[in-house]
Design an enzyme around this catalytic site. Sequence first.
Site, PDB file in Angstrom:
ATOM      1  N   ASP A  65       0.804  -1.228   0.000  1.00  0.00           N
ATOM      2  CA  ASP A  65       0.000   0.000   0.000  1.00  0.00           C
ATOM      3  C   ASP A  65       0.838   1.280   0.000  1.00  0.00           C
ATOM      4  O   ASP A  65       0.289   2.366   0.189  1.00  0.00           O
ATOM      5  CB  ASP A  65      -0.898   0.015   1.248  1.00  0.00           C
ATOM      6  CG  ASP A  65      -2.098  -0.908   1.111  1.00  0.00           C
ATOM      7  OD1 ASP A  65      -3.033  -0.534   0.384  1.00  0.00           O
ATOM      8  OD2 ASP A  65      -2.086  -2.011   1.701  1.00  0.00           O
ATOM      9  N   GLU A  70      -0.085   9.537   1.675  1.00  0.00           N
ATOM     10  CA  GLU A  70      -0.810  10.483   2.545  1.00  0.00           C
ATOM     11  C   GLU A  70      -0.995   9.944   3.962  1.00  0.00           C
ATOM     12  O   GLU A  70      -0.979  10.701   4.936  1.00  0.00           O
ATOM     13  CB  GLU A  70      -2.201  10.761   1.965  1.00  0.00           C
ATOM     14  CG  GLU A  70      -3.141  11.413   2.962  1.00  0.00           C
ATOM     15  CD  GLU A  70      -4.523  11.690   2.399  1.00  0.00           C
ATOM     16  OE1 GLU A  70      -4.836  12.866   2.238  1.00  0.00           O
ATOM     17  OE2 GLU A  70      -5.277  10.748   2.119  1.00  0.00           O
ATOM     18  N   ASP A  71      -1.184   8.632   4.070  1.00  0.00           N
ATOM     19  CA  ASP A  71      -1.496   8.061   5.385  1.00  0.00           C
ATOM     20  C   ASP A  71      -0.313   8.065   6.341  1.00  0.00           C
ATOM     21  O   ASP A  71      -0.491   7.877   7.538  1.00  0.00           O
ATOM     22  CB  ASP A  71      -2.015   6.624   5.212  1.00  0.00           C
ATOM     23  CG  ASP A  71      -3.385   6.617   4.573  1.00  0.00           C
ATOM     24  OD1 ASP A  71      -4.200   7.476   4.950  1.00  0.00           O
ATOM     25  OD2 ASP A  71      -3.634   5.771   3.697  1.00  0.00           O
ATOM     26  N   ARG A  90       1.114  -2.097   7.036  1.00  0.00           N
ATOM     27  CA  ARG A  90       1.436  -0.730   6.630  1.00  0.00           C
ATOM     28  C   ARG A  90       2.364  -0.019   7.601  1.00  0.00           C
ATOM     29  O   ARG A  90       2.909   1.044   7.275  1.00  0.00           O
ATOM     30  CB  ARG A  90       0.144   0.104   6.460  1.00  0.00           C
ATOM     31  CG  ARG A  90      -0.815  -0.437   5.406  1.00  0.00           C
ATOM     32  CD  ARG A  90      -1.736   0.636   4.858  1.00  0.00           C
ATOM     33  NE  ARG A  90      -0.985   1.697   4.197  1.00  0.00           N
ATOM     34  CZ  ARG A  90      -1.502   2.838   3.771  1.00  0.00           C
ATOM     35  NH1 ARG A  90      -2.789   3.059   3.918  1.00  0.00           N
ATOM     36  NH2 ARG A  90      -0.750   3.759   3.189  1.00  0.00           N
ATOM     37  N   ARG A 135      -9.411   3.501  11.898  1.00  0.00           N
ATOM     38  CA  ARG A 135      -7.954   3.622  11.792  1.00  0.00           C
ATOM     39  C   ARG A 135      -7.355   4.645  12.770  1.00  0.00           C
ATOM     40  O   ARG A 135      -6.160   4.608  13.037  1.00  0.00           O
ATOM     41  CB  ARG A 135      -7.570   4.042  10.369  1.00  0.00           C
ATOM     42  CG  ARG A 135      -7.968   3.040   9.277  1.00  0.00           C
ATOM     43  CD  ARG A 135      -7.073   1.825   9.292  1.00  0.00           C
ATOM     44  NE  ARG A 135      -7.435   0.864   8.271  1.00  0.00           N
ATOM     45  CZ  ARG A 135      -6.960   0.864   7.030  1.00  0.00           C
ATOM     46  NH1 ARG A 135      -6.104   1.771   6.653  1.00  0.00           N
ATOM     47  NH2 ARG A 135      -7.334  -0.076   6.192  1.00  0.00           N
ATOM     48  N   HIS A 165     -12.038   6.681   5.814  1.00  0.00           N
ATOM     49  CA  HIS A 165     -11.386   7.848   6.412  1.00  0.00           C
ATOM     50  C   HIS A 165     -12.283   9.087   6.351  1.00  0.00           C
ATOM     51  O   HIS A 165     -13.195   9.152   5.522  1.00  0.00           O
ATOM     52  CB  HIS A 165     -10.113   8.203   5.617  1.00  0.00           C
ATOM     53  CG  HIS A 165      -9.001   7.238   5.739  1.00  0.00           C
ATOM     54  ND1 HIS A 165      -8.313   6.771   4.646  1.00  0.00           N
ATOM     55  CD2 HIS A 165      -8.426   6.663   6.811  1.00  0.00           C
ATOM     56  CE1 HIS A 165      -7.358   5.942   5.047  1.00  0.00           C
ATOM     57  NE2 HIS A 165      -7.404   5.853   6.353  1.00  0.00           N
ATOM     58  N   CYS A 252      -4.917  10.400  -1.427  1.00  0.00           N
ATOM     59  CA  CYS A 252      -4.108   9.358  -0.754  1.00  0.00           C
ATOM     60  C   CYS A 252      -2.688   9.260  -1.274  1.00  0.00           C
ATOM     61  O   CYS A 252      -1.801   8.800  -0.561  1.00  0.00           O
ATOM     62  CB  CYS A 252      -4.724   7.985  -0.976  1.00  0.00           C
ATOM     63  SG  CYS A 252      -6.449   7.929  -0.652  1.00  0.00           S
TER      64      CYS A 252
HETATM   65  C1  CIR Z   1      -5.684   0.872   3.144  1.00  0.00           C
HETATM   66  O1  CIR Z   1      -6.662   0.179   3.357  1.00  0.00           O
HETATM   67  O2  CIR Z   1      -4.985   1.318   4.049  1.00  0.00           O
HETATM   68  C2  CIR Z   1      -5.318   1.174   1.713  1.00  0.00           C
HETATM   69  N1  CIR Z   1      -5.618   0.043   0.899  1.00  0.00           N
HETATM   70  C3  CIR Z   1      -6.049   2.381   1.226  1.00  0.00           C
HETATM   71  C4  CIR Z   1      -5.602   3.635   1.886  1.00  0.00           C
HETATM   72  C5  CIR Z   1      -6.220   4.836   1.272  1.00  0.00           C
HETATM   73  N2  CIR Z   1      -5.677   6.005   1.857  1.00  0.00           N
HETATM   74  C6  CIR Z   1      -6.355   7.113   2.024  1.00  0.00           C
HETATM   75  O3  CIR Z   1      -7.551   7.184   1.765  1.00  0.00           O
HETATM   76  N3  CIR Z   1      -5.730   8.134   2.583  1.00  0.00           N
END
Ligand code: CIR
Length: 257
Positions: A65, A70-71, A90, A135, A165, A252
């Site tokens: 991922d 961004e995360d 992650r 999360r 999110h 993201c």
């Molecule tokens: C996840 O589930 O963490 C990733 N497959 C998708 C993350 C998407 N990130 C975001 O919206 N900031």
Amino acid sequence: MKTPIGTYAVVRGVPRTFDQAITPTGPVEPIDVPLAREQHFAYCSALEAAGLRLIRIESDDRFPDCVFVEDTAVVAGEKVVVAAMAPESRSGETAAVERRLRDFMDVHRIEAPATLDGGDVLRIDDRIFVGLSERTNGQAAEQLRSILGPDGYEVTEVGVRDVLHLKSACTHVGDDLILWRPGYLEEEAFGAYRKIVVPEDEPHAANCVSVNGRVLIPAGAPETRAKLHEHGCTLIEIEISEARKAAGLLTCSSIIL
Ligand code: CIR
């Protein structure tokens, strides 16, 4: 309209393992990794067209991922707050991002038992909205408040339900205008904003990237596109079909500084 301003965008490449990305909404059609790379290339070009210089981080096949950079961090002023992502697969993504940013930013970290994904953090000028989701928890919001509060940022917790999110249901366009999917976020927190309501059959369009007078909008959202156009926005349309299979939206894949 006065849109947010940015100078740099941190982006991270699509790993070979992207077809093993987490799919929080259940099984999906297989992800086409070469196509995801083409779409990511177009996304990066659109960021450059919006006047941003790219800070590129190598993809890492250990982290399927990792393109969803961004995360991994929240940036406000001179500070970068490194996230603590709950999914085991992650949590290792943050190290490379921290290494890349620490030379020119003041590094802080969200510490366990707090968990936070950057996708839950929406900054509008000096207001920071933190989604309390599966999360991101209240301890993370508290830690963000103590790190960024002294710099004049006001941190507001927002309940999130039935979406991954906060930014799955709301992003900032400019001035006091936001894109909004009704029914997923505590509305009172956003009472001061005018809303462009995104129709339920265009859910991905609640998540746009607005910067330097351009608005990146995902393909397949004609009604939202028309509404943004009416508000005088200059739009750049991007296809993100492959990222969407992994619950990834437009914001993201970058951190804008
Ligand atoms: C996840 O589930 O963490 C990733 N497959 C998708 C993350 C998407 N990130 C975001 O919206 N900031």
